[in-house]
Design an enzyme around this catalytic site. Structure first.
Site, PDB file in Angstrom:
ATOM      1  N   TYR A   1       0.844  -1.204   0.000  1.00 19.15           N
ATOM      2  CA  TYR A   1       0.000   0.000   0.000  1.00 19.15           C
ATOM      3  C   TYR A   1       0.880   1.255   0.000  1.00 19.15           C
ATOM      4  O   TYR A   1       0.647   2.190  -0.783  1.00 19.15           O
ATOM      5  CB  TYR A   1      -0.908  -0.023   1.226  1.00 19.15           C
ATOM      6  CG  TYR A   1      -1.910   1.110   1.276  1.00 19.15           C
ATOM      7  CD1 TYR A   1      -3.108   1.043   0.565  1.00 19.15           C
ATOM      8  CD2 TYR A   1      -1.669   2.245   2.040  1.00 19.15           C
ATOM      9  CE1 TYR A   1      -4.030   2.088   0.611  1.00 19.15           C
ATOM     10  CE2 TYR A   1      -2.579   3.291   2.092  1.00 19.15           C
ATOM     11  CZ  TYR A   1      -3.767   3.206   1.383  1.00 19.15           C
ATOM     12  OH  TYR A   1      -4.669   4.242   1.425  1.00 19.15           O
TER      13      TYR A   1
HETATM   14  P1  NAP Z   1     -13.434   1.784   1.079  1.00 18.00           P
HETATM   15  O1  NAP Z   1     -14.421   2.330   2.049  1.00 18.00           O
HETATM   16  O2  NAP Z   1     -12.856   0.441   1.294  1.00 18.00           O
HETATM   17  O3  NAP Z   1     -14.071   1.895  -0.382  1.00 18.00           O
HETATM   18  C1  NAP Z   1     -13.314   1.465  -1.475  1.00 18.00           C
HETATM   19  C2  NAP Z   1     -14.057   1.760  -2.746  1.00 18.00           C
HETATM   20  O4  NAP Z   1     -13.265   1.296  -3.841  1.00 18.00           O
HETATM   21  C3  NAP Z   1     -15.399   1.062  -2.823  1.00 18.00           C
HETATM   22  O5  NAP Z   1     -16.305   1.885  -3.514  1.00 18.00           O
HETATM   23  C4  NAP Z   1     -15.071  -0.176  -3.663  1.00 18.00           C
HETATM   24  O6  NAP Z   1     -16.195  -0.568  -4.413  1.00 18.00           O
HETATM   25  C5  NAP Z   1     -14.006   0.364  -4.599  1.00 18.00           C
HETATM   26  N1  NAP Z   1     -13.128  -0.671  -5.117  1.00 18.00           N
HETATM   27  C6  NAP Z   1     -12.301  -1.487  -4.424  1.00 18.00           C
HETATM   28  N2  NAP Z   1     -11.661  -2.313  -5.269  1.00 18.00           N
HETATM   29  C7  NAP Z   1     -12.097  -2.002  -6.515  1.00 18.00           C
HETATM   30  C8  NAP Z   1     -11.820  -2.487  -7.798  1.00 18.00           C
HETATM   31  N3  NAP Z   1     -10.950  -3.491  -7.992  1.00 18.00           N
HETATM   32  N4  NAP Z   1     -12.459  -1.941  -8.850  1.00 18.00           N
HETATM   33  C9  NAP Z   1     -13.356  -0.945  -8.682  1.00 18.00           C
HETATM   34  N5  NAP Z   1     -13.666  -0.429  -7.489  1.00 18.00           N
HETATM   35  C10 NAP Z   1     -13.031  -0.954  -6.414  1.00 18.00           C
HETATM   36  O7  NAP Z   1     -12.158   2.741   0.980  1.00 18.00           O
HETATM   37  P2  NAP Z   1     -12.003   4.307   1.294  1.00 18.00           P
HETATM   38  O8  NAP Z   1     -11.489   4.475   2.647  1.00 18.00           O
HETATM   39  O9  NAP Z   1     -13.206   5.041   0.856  1.00 18.00           O
HETATM   40  O10 NAP Z   1     -10.767   4.623   0.322  1.00 18.00           O
HETATM   41  C11 NAP Z   1     -10.921   5.256  -0.919  1.00 18.00           C
HETATM   42  C12 NAP Z   1      -9.544   5.687  -1.377  1.00 18.00           C
HETATM   43  O11 NAP Z   1      -8.968   6.563  -0.410  1.00 18.00           O
HETATM   44  C13 NAP Z   1      -8.566   4.540  -1.543  1.00 18.00           C
HETATM   45  O12 NAP Z   1      -7.714   4.783  -2.641  1.00 18.00           O
HETATM   46  C14 NAP Z   1      -7.783   4.580  -0.244  1.00 18.00           C
HETATM   47  O13 NAP Z   1      -6.515   4.023  -0.379  1.00 18.00           O
HETATM   48  C15 NAP Z   1      -7.707   6.067  -0.030  1.00 18.00           C
HETATM   49  N6  NAP Z   1      -7.443   6.487   1.348  1.00 18.00           N
HETATM   50  C16 NAP Z   1      -8.281   6.160   2.367  1.00 18.00           C
HETATM   51  C17 NAP Z   1      -7.974   6.600   3.652  1.00 18.00           C
HETATM   52  C18 NAP Z   1      -8.834   6.309   4.844  1.00 18.00           C
HETATM   53  O14 NAP Z   1      -8.443   6.646   5.941  1.00 18.00           O
HETATM   54  N7  NAP Z   1      -9.987   5.709   4.672  1.00 18.00           N
HETATM   55  C19 NAP Z   1      -6.824   7.364   3.885  1.00 18.00           C
HETATM   56  C20 NAP Z   1      -6.001   7.667   2.824  1.00 18.00           C
HETATM   57  C21 NAP Z   1      -6.318   7.240   1.554  1.00 18.00           C
HETATM   58  P3  NAP Z   1     -16.806  -2.065  -4.442  1.00 18.00           P
HETATM   59  O15 NAP Z   1     -16.411  -2.760  -3.182  1.00 18.00           O
HETATM   60  O16 NAP Z   1     -18.272  -1.798  -4.564  1.00 18.00           O
HETATM   61  O17 NAP Z   1     -16.210  -2.682  -5.671  1.00 18.00           O
END
Ligand code: NAP
Length: 257
Positions: free
Chosen positions: A162
């Site tokens: 990651y």
């Molecule tokens: P999340 O709640 O796990 O949601 C992930 C999203 O990505 C879901 O809509 C999922 O959709 C989609 N997804 C996962 N794998 C996929 C694939 N192979 N193809 C298409 N869609 C896919 O994650 P989040 O926290 O919202 O994170 C979103 C982004 O922000 C990510 O890039 C993560 O690394 C980044 N981020 C998050 C945080 C944090 O604290 N949460 C911090 C820094 C960065 P489905 O499951 O419906 O396919």
């Protein structure tokens, strides 16, 4: 909205695709872009998870559609961008948000975990940027917003794939910006801090790590998905035409500490 706000931040007539917008940060961002006037494309792996989101947005009078695609497969990414462009004949805003995380110490980190994370978080992002970029270059305008992480700047613990993928997203953002800035395309990244979503469920559930994290956030709280709304609209809007190649941390002050 006043004329000033409409001109500077309004997205009427623009088409935006947010990858991974079935839930979490992507859902908050697709709602915000839609509320700012954009026609929005919702994406996730399964059509069933997109239908409730498009129904919610359509109920507000917004123009929206869902396109299911697995961002871990290059051919699927290309199909997603092709269909996104075909929907209204143009794509103005691409938010590369879909991302996954696999937690295991480096010595035990499997090839399968490493490859899965790099496929979605980096290869999928580059493929989407390249495909959308070709379309935007031909039109002479576009906004690309990549979702980075605090692990674009820091190494993290037990998430080597990651951290490697998100570090690369920061560099890719700058590389594309250098090539495309003079051609009307702004490429930026948002680095969210620790946000309450499924992605951080394991950390939130770990009492020790959760306390450590909270004690280091100057704002004194975890971020909520809605904390990204203003930043994504700004980076998608006319107000950011001279802002490119940046990774903007929305982190409650973490990076300043
Ligand atoms: P999340 O709640 O796990 O949601 C992930 C999203 O990505 C879901 O809509 C999922 O959709 C989609 N997804 C996962 N794998 C996929 C694939 N192979 N193809 C298409 N869609 C896919 O994650 P989040 O926290 O919202 O994170 C979103 C982004 O922000 C990510 O890039 C993560 O690394 C980044 N981020 C998050 C945080 C944090 O604290 N949460 C911090 C820094 C960065 P489905 O499951 O419906 O396919």
């Amino acid at each position: 909205m006043s004329d000033f706000l409409q001109q500077k931040f309004g997205l009427r007539g623009k088409v935006a695709l947010v990858t991974g917008s079935s839930r979490g940060l992507g859902l908050a961002m697709v709602r915000a872009l839609s509320a700012a006037g954009a026609d929005v494309i919702v994406n996730g792996r399964a059509a069933a998870s997109l239908a409730p989101v498009t129904a919610e947005l359509a109920a507000t009078g917004a123009k929206t559609t869902g396109i299911a695609a697995d961002l871990g497969q290059r051919a699927e990414v290309q199909r997603l961008i092709d269909q996104a462009v075909a929907w209204q004949g143009h794509l103005d805003i691409l938010v590369n948000n879909a991302g996954i995380i696999r937690r295991a110490p480096a010595a035990e980190h499997s090839d399968a975990d490493w490859d899965a994370v790099l496929d979605v978080n980096l290869n999928g992002v580059f493929t989407a940027c390249r495909a959308a970029g070709r379309h935007m270059l031909a039109r002479g305008s576009g906004k690309i917003i990549n979702i980075a992480s605090l692990l674009t700047f820091f190494g993290g613990i037990n998430v080597p794939g990651y951290a490697a993928s998100k570090g690369a997203v920061g560099q890719l953002t700058k590389a594309l910006s250098n090539e495309w800035a003079a051609k009307g395309i702004q490429v930026n990244a948002i680095a969210p801090g620790y946000m309450r979503t499924d992605n951080t469920a394991a950390l939130q559930a770990d009492a020790v790590r959760s306390k450590e994290i909270l004690s280091r956030i100057p704002a004194g709280r975890w971020g909520e998905p809605g904390d990204l709304e203003g930043t994504v609209v700004f980076l998608a809007s006319a107000s950011s035409h001279f802002l490119t190649g940046q990774v903007i941390a929305v982190d409650g002050g973490w990076c300043g500490r």
